[in-house]
Write a protein that holds these residues in place. Structure first.
Motif, PDB file in Angstrom:
ATOM      1  N   GLU B 122       0.832  -1.204   0.000  1.00 14.42           N
ATOM      2  CA  GLU B 122       0.000   0.000   0.000  1.00 14.42           C
ATOM      3  C   GLU B 122       0.870   1.260   0.000  1.00 14.42           C
ATOM      4  N   CYS B 123       1.999   1.209   0.729  1.00 11.36           N
ATOM      5  CA  CYS B 123       2.913   2.358   0.735  1.00 11.36           C
ATOM      6  C   CYS B 123       3.438   2.629  -0.672  1.00 11.36           C
ATOM      7  N   ALA B 124       3.815   1.546  -1.363  1.00 10.86           N
ATOM      8  CA  ALA B 124       4.320   1.704  -2.726  1.00 10.86           C
ATOM      9  C   ALA B 124       3.225   2.190  -3.660  1.00 10.86           C
ATOM     10  N   GLU B 125       2.010   1.683  -3.425  1.00 16.18           N
ATOM     11  CA  GLU B 125       0.874   2.047  -4.274  1.00 16.18           C
ATOM     12  C   GLU B 125       0.562   3.541  -4.144  1.00 16.18           C
ATOM     13  N   LEU B 126       0.680   4.063  -2.928  1.00 15.60           N
ATOM     14  CA  LEU B 126       0.441   5.492  -2.714  1.00 15.60           C
ATOM     15  C   LEU B 126       1.350   6.316  -3.633  1.00 15.60           C
ATOM     16  N   CYS B 127       2.608   5.883  -3.716  1.00 13.61           N
ATOM     17  CA  CYS B 127       3.576   6.615  -4.547  1.00 13.61           C
ATOM     18  C   CYS B 127       3.254   6.439  -6.029  1.00 13.61           C
ATOM     19  N   ARG B 128       2.881   5.219  -6.397  1.00 15.89           N
ATOM     20  CA  ARG B 128       2.539   4.965  -7.807  1.00 15.89           C
ATOM     21  C   ARG B 128       1.352   5.824  -8.224  1.00 15.89           C
ATOM     22  N   VAL B 129       0.351   5.902  -7.360  1.00 17.40           N
ATOM     23  CA  VAL B 129      -0.849   6.675  -7.697  1.00 17.40           C
ATOM     24  C   VAL B 129      -0.508   8.165  -7.797  1.00 17.40           C
ATOM     25  N   SER B 130       0.332   8.642  -6.863  1.00 23.04           N
ATOM     26  CA  SER B 130       0.691  10.053  -6.920  1.00 23.04           C
ATOM     27  C   SER B 130       1.460  10.359  -8.211  1.00 23.04           C
ATOM     28  N   ARG B 131       2.380   9.465  -8.580  1.00 25.94           N
ATOM     29  CA  ARG B 131       3.132   9.676  -9.825  1.00 25.94           C
ATOM     30  C   ARG B 131       2.209   9.626 -11.040  1.00 25.94           C
ATOM     31  N   ARG B 132       1.341   8.610 -11.043  1.00 23.10           N
ATOM     32  CA  ARG B 132       0.505   8.377 -12.229  1.00 23.10           C
ATOM     33  C   ARG B 132      -0.502   9.509 -12.438  1.00 23.10           C
ATOM     34  N   THR B 133      -1.086   9.979 -11.332  1.00 24.35           N
ATOM     35  CA  THR B 133      -2.104  11.033 -11.440  1.00 24.35           C
ATOM     36  C   THR B 133      -1.470  12.417 -11.517  1.00 24.35           C
ATOM     37  N   GLY B 134      -0.198  12.527 -11.114  1.00 25.13           N
ATOM     38  CA  GLY B 134       0.409  13.862 -11.046  1.00 25.13           C
ATOM     39  C   GLY B 134      -0.134  14.697  -9.906  1.00 25.13           C
ATOM     40  N   LYS B 135      -0.869  14.067  -8.989  1.00 23.11           N
ATOM     41  CA  LYS B 135      -1.424  14.799  -7.838  1.00 23.11           C
ATOM     42  C   LYS B 135      -0.596  14.498  -6.599  1.00 23.11           C
ATOM     43  N   PRO B 136      -0.231  15.508  -5.872  1.00 24.60           N
ATOM     44  CA  PRO B 136       0.558  15.265  -4.655  1.00 24.60           C
ATOM     45  C   PRO B 136      -0.311  14.848  -3.474  1.00 24.60           C
ATOM     46  N   VAL B 137       0.322  14.103  -2.553  1.00 22.66           N
ATOM     47  CA  VAL B 137      -0.337  13.843  -1.267  1.00 22.66           C
ATOM     48  C   VAL B 137       0.658  14.247  -0.185  1.00 22.66           C
ATOM     49  N   MET B 138       0.212  15.122   0.695  1.00 18.34           N
ATOM     50  CA  MET B 138       1.102  15.596   1.760  1.00 18.34           C
ATOM     51  C   MET B 138       0.701  14.977   3.083  1.00 18.34           C
ATOM     52  N   PRO B 139       1.630  14.268   3.757  1.00 19.76           N
ATOM     53  CA  PRO B 139       1.326  13.789   5.107  1.00 19.76           C
ATOM     54  C   PRO B 139       1.441  14.977   6.067  1.00 19.76           C
ATOM     55  N   LEU B 140       0.399  15.172   6.871  1.00 21.33           N
ATOM     56  CA  LEU B 140       0.407  16.339   7.772  1.00 21.33           C
ATOM     57  C   LEU B 140       1.151  16.015   9.068  1.00 21.33           C
ATOM     58  N   GLU B 141       2.443  15.807   8.953  1.00 23.70           N
ATOM     59  CA  GLU B 141       3.230  15.530  10.156  1.00 23.70           C
ATOM     60  C   GLU B 141       3.569  16.859  10.837  1.00 23.70           C
ATOM     61  N   ASN B 142       2.768  17.174  11.855  1.00 16.90           N
ATOM     62  CA  ASN B 142       2.909  18.481  12.489  1.00 16.90           C
ATOM     63  C   ASN B 142       4.270  18.695  13.144  1.00 16.90           C
ATOM     64  N   CYS B 143       4.882  17.623  13.651  1.00 19.71           N
ATOM     65  CA  CYS B 143       6.155  17.806  14.371  1.00 19.71           C
ATOM     66  C   CYS B 143       7.268  18.334  13.470  1.00 19.71           C
ATOM     67  N   CYS B 144       7.113  18.169  12.144  1.00 18.97           N
ATOM     68  CA  CYS B 144       8.100  18.772  11.239  1.00 18.97           C
ATOM     69  C   CYS B 144       8.089  20.292  11.362  1.00 18.97           C
TER      70      CYS B 144
END
Lengths: 423, 423
Positions: B122-144
């Motif tokens: 599923e982790c790899a799929e998330l990246c594949r989908v983001s690449r394929r669609t050209g849409k970004p997904v941002m994890p909201l890691e607040n501690c950053c």
């Protein structure tokens, strides 16, 4: 409980290894009224000369009235003497076990300094020799007798932390100048930092933790996994401070982290961190179902005692000092009472206590509070961590050096026990 | 640098997942003058009702003048709307990625809350989908975006610690009451604590550390090894406080320790410690060739700056506060200046900043400062640690989700970057 600091029958000792640490032990033993340092040995004459000069023969010698010990460059000669009762081995890391075995084979109860183990076979051999000869070997892990660690031991054994779940310890000590300024021949750490990569010094923290967790007596370590960071700190230091060693590329990772799993399910984390600029710490941590103690900052949180808001986000540590005082170990109580009668040992007193624990076990002809299985297990961590680092962090199985005896062995009795709290 | 807190073109968002954390985000987004919360979704009606009541329609609603968002129990319905520009996913851990992928496939730039990953695929799929669609997904890691972590980031990138060698982080948070009082259906953590055993919550500490170490941009994590202690704390708590769950034997070890190795040789230690009585800590530590910072106690030692005796045994930590002030991150400087114009976010401000970072990336149509590779890598740690625990601590290889792009990817530009310090 035996009277602390009482004078027993004289123990005549032969001491092998007279570097800085060895001389320090000689200083304490020679001050004990019931110990005679009969013979001393080092394979480097200047160490012998310095020992004689500082303690026995020099104009400012500490013990001018003591008999001058016999000397030799060959430890085998020392082991042939008929005027010694017991042998101390304070040589280099890679010779501790070999010489200790020869001492036991020659019929002597033995103690030895600790350090990095060299091979699993040698660790197992140490135990076989001790069993076969019936002679004990005690690793002189001073931190088992430190004031703080003994108070924590008292708390652990009284159940203050509930069931233990996790412990941490570390040897964080910026040794760049010490290791860097030594030479391969006469500094015991240097060759290990130049050629090995693993948890080189586990016993300071592992000793006390092993006692908290009853390792070897109802529990045991079953695996060790380690990773090592880049080795940068010592090489940079050498390039700046030792032009003659500027080409050396030390192999020991700056931070080596090891995870240990116990048969009863507890986990242990060890850190070796000796070649970067940083303050000293043994990074102790004890965590159980009722609370946690952290050495850094000397902080404690006990669920039913710490005065803290109930809501989990608002939990706050409190100062552990009052608890360490409340759970002061009986041995330390009596040690402080007796202190005026005694030479105060190095490192705040724990050096005296560990030396004395061994001497009294020899006087009484009893099992010492730390034994061959403690030495073998703790020092084997170095070997296993090295193997694990070499294999990318693959867990390594800890041999059962007791051959199953750990399942039924009980605590060592007596006032020097680190397995239970004398009443 | 863009003016901080400026009002850009309105971003219309659809929000999926309205539990405690989701409502908290809605509260902040609805307060932003250039954000319209157009549609909200939860599969549990009470969460929808509560969101409407608290923010939009109740007698004490925070935003009575805002348009009332459309509601649905089916997130697929939300994704079919034509009046939203971007989608937020704040659902349970096990549905974050699946729904985020559906949102990208529906054409939306997406953000999602973080948590435990479920499978490497599923982790790899998330990246594949983001690449394929050209849409970004941002994890909201607040501690950053936390004040402290950003000051440390500033120090790291300016070389204050020299070459980094080792980092530590932890999620130490006594969650027994939170996890224990929940129910399997509506508390996102509970089923994971009851059935899994691994590093369940790595991103709070891993996010900032990943940025210190340039993970995904010139460096990458190559392996994860973990061990878990016994699982005692939560079961004891349940037996006492939840008679209906007294038979449950949670599987999650009380303390899960993970060692990570990086391609460039640095090591990382992570701790998950959520079911024992203890104070909160993210246990941060950054260690390099020039010094060390420790979050517990906020302590620092810098070789050339800390006023401390030279002799290694006498090194002492000093208070890190003046350094954190000196290296205050530019984003925090401007945030504090602008604060009166803004809703102050939760957790001291970092929640606002991470939400705002995403909104502005959507407004500007640019790569968000945290992306699918960050999400996949950090959340995969859970999966790998779980595998490693199951295999007795065997190291697990971290997939390269970037398919080699990490070798050449540079830092994200702009004021919201966590990869470099805006000048």
């Amino acid at each position: 409980m035996k009277d602390f600091g009482s004078i027993g029958p004289t123990v005549r000792i032969g001491v092998i290894g007279l570097g800085g640490r060895g001389r320090d032990h000689v200083k304490r033993f020679a001050a004990m009224k019931d110990v005679a340092v009969t013979a001393i040995c080092d394979n480097w004459q200047p160490n012998i000369d310095r020992t004689l000069e500082e303690y026995f023969t020099g104009p400012d010698a500490l013990y001018p009235d003591a008999t001058r010990p016999a000397t030799t460059l060959q430890y085998q000669e020392l082991l042939e003497r008929s005027d010694i009762d017991a042998v101390c081995v304070f040589t280099s890391w890679e010779t501790h076990m070999r010489i200790a075995m020869d001492a036991m084979l020659a019929g002597f109860p033995t103690c030895m300094e600790i350090g990095a183990g060299q091979s699993l076979d040698e660790c197992a051999e140490l135990c076989r020799v001790s069993r076969r000869t019936g002679k004990p070997v005690m690793p002189l892990e001073n931190c088992c007798y430190d004031e703080k660690e003994m108070a924590i031991l008292n708390m652990v054994k009284k159940g203050v932390f509930g069931e233990l779940v996790h412990c941490r310890g570390a040897y964080c000590h910026d040794l760049r100048d010490e290791v860097g300024l030594g030479d391969r021949q006469h500094h015991y750490r240097q060759p290990h930092f130049f050629h090995r990569n693993g948890e080189l010094y586990p016993t300071h923290e592992m000793g006390p933790i092993a006692k908290y967790l009853s390792i070897g007596r109802g529990n045991r370590i079953i695996s060790v996994s380690s990773i090592a960071s880049n080795a940068r700190g010592l090489g940079l230091w050498l390039a700046k401070n030792r032009p003659d060693l500027a080409g050396v590329r030390p192999t020991e990772g700056d931070v080596v982290t090891s995870m240990l799993k116990c048969a009863n399910g507890e986990t242990i984390l060890l850190t070796h961190d000796c070649t970067l600029p940083r303050p000293y710490s043994r990074g102790g941590c004890v965590q159980g179902t009722k609370g946690i103690w952290q050495e850094d900052g000397n902080l404690i949180f006990l669920e039913n005692r710490t005065n803290s808001a109930k809501e989990s986000f608002a939990h706050k540590f409190e100062d552990a000092a009052p608890y360490l005082e409340e759970y002061d170990h009986p041995l330390w109580k009596t040690y402080r009472d007796a202190e005026s009668r005694l030479v105060v040992g190095g490192h705040g007193g724990m050096d005296y206590l560990v030396d004395r624990a061994w001497i009294e076990s020899v006087q009484d002809g009893v099992e010492p509070p730390l034994d061959c299985y403690d030495a073998a297990t703790w020092m084997a961590i170095t070997v296993l961590s090295e193997q694990s680092v070499a294999m990318g962090g693959m867990p390594q199985a800890m041999p059962d050096f007791t051959n199953g005896a750990w399942l039924t062995r009980g605590p060592v009795p007596g006032m020097w026990s680190c397995d239970q709290i004398p009443s």
